[in-house]
Design a protein around this motif. Structure first.
Motif, PDB file in Angstrom:
ATOM      1  N   LEU A   1       0.793  -1.141   0.028  1.00 33.98           N
ATOM      2  CA  LEU A   1       0.066  -0.182   0.118  1.00 33.98           C
ATOM      3  C   LEU A   1       0.881   1.345   0.119  1.00 33.98           C
ATOM      4  CD1 LEU A   1      -2.533  -1.322   2.680  1.00 33.98           C
ATOM      5  CD2 LEU A   1      -2.963  -1.372   0.371  1.00 33.98           C
ATOM      6  N   SER A   2       0.552   2.397  -0.809  1.00 34.68           N
ATOM      7  CA  SER A   2       1.353   3.559  -0.516  1.00 34.68           C
ATOM      8  C   SER A   2       1.837   3.867   0.491  1.00 34.68           C
ATOM      9  CB  SER A   2       0.603   4.645  -1.712  1.00 34.68           C
ATOM     10  OG  SER A   2       0.413   4.101  -2.973  1.00 34.68           O
ATOM     11  N   PRO A   3       0.834   4.246   1.639  1.00 32.87           N
ATOM     12  CA  PRO A   3       1.425   4.640   2.633  1.00 32.87           C
ATOM     13  C   PRO A   3       2.570   3.941   3.428  1.00 32.87           C
ATOM     14  CG  PRO A   3      -1.015   4.768   2.660  1.00 32.87           C
ATOM     15  CD  PRO A   3      -0.657   4.000   1.687  1.00 32.87           C
ATOM     16  N   VAL A   4       2.365   2.579   3.277  1.00 27.02           N
ATOM     17  CA  VAL A   4       3.391   1.597   3.760  1.00 27.02           C
ATOM     18  C   VAL A   4       4.508   1.920   3.122  1.00 27.02           C
ATOM     19  CG1 VAL A   4       3.860  -0.670   4.351  1.00 27.02           C
ATOM     20  CG2 VAL A   4       1.467   0.103   4.522  1.00 27.02           C
ATOM     21  N   ALA A   5       4.571   2.116   1.912  1.00 26.32           N
ATOM     22  CA  ALA A   5       5.914   1.922   1.057  1.00 26.32           C
ATOM     23  C   ALA A   5       6.390   3.366   1.357  1.00 26.32           C
ATOM     24  CB  ALA A   5       5.417   2.060  -0.412  1.00 26.32           C
ATOM     25  N   LEU A   6       5.600   4.360   1.391  1.00 28.86           N
ATOM     26  CA  LEU A   6       6.375   5.677   1.748  1.00 28.86           C
ATOM     27  C   LEU A   6       6.891   5.714   3.510  1.00 28.86           C
ATOM     28  CD1 LEU A   6       3.560   8.016   0.456  1.00 28.86           C
ATOM     29  CD2 LEU A   6       6.053   7.843  -0.464  1.00 28.86           C
ATOM     30  N   TYR A   7       6.064   5.166   4.275  1.00 24.98           N
ATOM     31  CA  TYR A   7       6.721   4.971   5.530  1.00 24.98           C
ATOM     32  C   TYR A   7       8.017   4.255   5.653  1.00 24.98           C
ATOM     33  CZ  TYR A   7       6.903   3.854  10.568  1.00 24.98           C
ATOM     34  OH  TYR A   7       7.287   3.809  11.803  1.00 24.98           O
ATOM     35  N   ILE A   8       8.005   3.208   4.941  1.00 28.75           N
ATOM     36  CA  ILE A   8       9.178   2.389   4.935  1.00 28.75           C
ATOM     37  C   ILE A   8      10.296   3.195   4.326  1.00 28.75           C
ATOM     38  CG2 ILE A   8      10.181   0.229   4.097  1.00 28.75           C
ATOM     39  CD1 ILE A   8       7.549  -1.217   4.741  1.00 28.75           C
ATOM     40  N   GLN A   9      10.089   3.611   3.116  1.00 28.98           N
ATOM     41  CA  GLN A   9      11.155   4.383   2.529  1.00 28.98           C
ATOM     42  C   GLN A   9      11.918   5.565   3.370  1.00 28.98           C
ATOM     43  OE1 GLN A   9       9.493   5.674  -1.203  1.00 28.98           O
ATOM     44  NE2 GLN A   9       9.452   3.788  -2.001  1.00 28.98           N
ATOM     45  N   HIS A  10      10.755   6.181   4.147  1.00 28.14           N
ATOM     46  CA  HIS A  10      11.421   7.255   4.880  1.00 28.14           C
ATOM     47  C   HIS A  10      11.852   6.630   6.264  1.00 28.14           C
ATOM     48  CE1 HIS A  10      11.324  11.469   6.642  1.00 28.14           C
ATOM     49  NE2 HIS A  10      10.892  10.866   7.917  1.00 28.14           N
ATOM     50  N   HIS A  11      11.329   5.837   6.959  1.00 19.94           N
ATOM     51  CA  HIS A  11      11.917   5.327   8.368  1.00 19.94           C
ATOM     52  C   HIS A  11      13.064   4.278   7.891  1.00 19.94           C
ATOM     53  CE1 HIS A  11       9.746   7.993  10.490  1.00 19.94           C
ATOM     54  NE2 HIS A  11       8.560   7.475   9.851  1.00 19.94           N
ATOM     55  N   TYR A  12      13.043   3.331   7.163  1.00 17.40           N
ATOM     56  CA  TYR A  12      14.024   2.342   6.789  1.00 17.40           C
ATOM     57  C   TYR A  12      14.270   2.172   5.309  1.00 17.40           C
ATOM     58  CZ  TYR A  12      11.494   0.959  11.021  1.00 17.40           C
ATOM     59  OH  TYR A  12      11.001   0.768  12.371  1.00 17.40           O
ATOM     60  N   PRO A  13      15.025   3.305   4.923  1.00 18.30           N
ATOM     61  CA  PRO A  13      15.698   3.359   3.577  1.00 18.30           C
ATOM     62  C   PRO A  13      16.615   2.238   3.147  1.00 18.30           C
ATOM     63  CG  PRO A  13      16.763   5.125   4.873  1.00 18.30           C
ATOM     64  CD  PRO A  13      15.666   4.388   5.727  1.00 18.30           C
ATOM     65  N   PRO A  14      16.445   1.779   2.166  1.00 17.37           N
ATOM     66  CA  PRO A  14      17.461   0.564   1.661  1.00 17.37           C
ATOM     67  C   PRO A  14      18.817   0.924   1.865  1.00 17.37           C
ATOM     68  CG  PRO A  14      15.998   1.202  -0.055  1.00 17.37           C
ATOM     69  CD  PRO A  14      15.782   2.219   0.896  1.00 17.37           C
ATOM     70  N   GLU A  15      19.547  -0.133   2.442  1.00 17.72           N
ATOM     71  CA  GLU A  15      20.992   0.074   2.302  1.00 17.72           C
ATOM     72  C   GLU A  15      21.744   0.487   1.008  1.00 17.72           C
ATOM     73  OE1 GLU A  15      22.974  -3.352   4.437  1.00 17.72           O
ATOM     74  OE2 GLU A  15      21.412  -3.377   5.789  1.00 17.72           O
ATOM     75  N   ILE A  16      22.946   1.096   1.139  1.00 16.91           N
ATOM     76  CA  ILE A  16      23.552   1.505  -0.229  1.00 16.91           C
ATOM     77  C   ILE A  16      23.665   0.288  -1.158  1.00 16.91           C
ATOM     78  CG2 ILE A  16      25.682   2.745  -0.974  1.00 16.91           C
ATOM     79  CD1 ILE A  16      24.344   4.678   0.491  1.00 16.91           C
ATOM     80  N   GLN A  17      24.248  -0.744  -0.756  1.00 17.38           N
ATOM     81  CA  GLN A  17      24.439  -1.853  -1.491  1.00 17.38           C
ATOM     82  C   GLN A  17      22.982  -2.396  -2.298  1.00 17.38           C
ATOM     83  OE1 GLN A  17      25.515  -4.733   2.285  1.00 17.38           O
ATOM     84  NE2 GLN A  17      26.367  -5.331   0.410  1.00 17.38           N
TER      85      GLN A  17
END
Length: 183
Positions: free
Chosen positions: A44-60
Motif C-alpha cells: 500500500l502506498s502509505p506503507v511504502a512511503l513510511y518504510i522508505q522514510h524510516h527504513y531506507p534501503p542500504e546503499i548496496q
C-alpha cells in the motif's frame, strides 16, 4: 510504483532468499503487501512511503536495484520486427514504472550522470517511441545534465527528445530540438 515480480525480488537485494520470502509472508499476513493484476508484489502506498522514510534501503541494495533496472532499461534498444523487441516488451511492460522511477532518481541526483545511465535513457526512450512516446525522461536528463554531458551523447539525447516530441505531434518543439541536435 509497479511493485516487484515475485520471481525477481531476490535480484534486488543482497539479503538471503529465505529472509526475503519470510519478510514477504509477514507483510502479506498483515495485509501490508499483496499481488496486483500483473502478478507483482505491491505494498500500500502509505506503507511504502513510511518504510522508505524510516527504513531506507542500504546503499548496496540501492546499487543492486539500480543495476537491475539499468539492465532492464537497456533492453529497449530495439525496434518492432526485431526478435529482441518481443523480449523487451515482455520484460519492460510490467516493470516500466519501476525503471522510469529509478532512472528519474538517478537523473535528479546532484551527482554527474554516468554514460551508462545516459545510454540506458537512450535505449529506453527508443523503446518508448514504439510504445508510449513520452519525452519526460530524456527531457529531464538533457535539462539537468547538458552542461556535463559529452557533446555526442548530448546530441543523441536531444535528437531523441525531438523524435519523441514529433510523435506527440508537437512539431514546432520537435523541429527546434532536432535543429539543436545537429549543432
Amino acid at each position: 510504483p509497479d511493485g516487484i515480480l515475485k520471481g525477481k525480488i531476490c535480484l534486488l537485494t543482497k539479503m538471503a532468499e529465505g529472509d526475503v520470502l519470510s519478510a514477504l509472508r509477514i507483510l502479506q499476513k498483515l495485509a501490508l503487501a499483496d499481488y496486483n493484476s500483473l502478478g507483482n508484489i505491491k505494498s500500500l502506498s502509505p506503507v511504502a512511503l513510511y518504510i522508505q522514510h524510516h527504513y531506507p534501503p542500504e546503499i548496496q541494495d540501492m546499487q543492486h536495484m539500480a543495476d537491475h533496472y539499468l539492465k532492464l532499461g537497456c533492453l529497449g534498444n530495439c525496434a518492432p520486427g526485431q526478435p529482441e523487441f518481443l523480449v523487451a516488451l515482455k520484460e519492460l511492460q510490467p516493470e516500466m514504472g519501476n525503471v522510469l522511477c529509478i532512472l528519474n532518481l538517478l537523473i535528479s541526483s546532484k551527482a554527474v550522470v554516468s554514460n551508462r545511465v545516459i545510454e540506458c535513457v537512450l535505449s529506453l526512450t527508443k523503446f518508448q517511441c514504439f510504445t508510449i512516446s513520452d519525452s519526460t525522461l530524456v527531457q529531464n536528463l538533457v535539462t539537468k545534465h547538458k552542461v556535463n554531458m559529452d557533446k555526442e551523447l548530448l546530441a543523441r539525447c536531444t535528437k531523441q527528445w525531438g523524435e519523441l516530441l514529433r510523435l506527440q505531434h508537437k512539431f514546432v518543439e520537435a523541429a527546434e530540438k532536432l535543429r539543436e541536435a545537429k549543432m
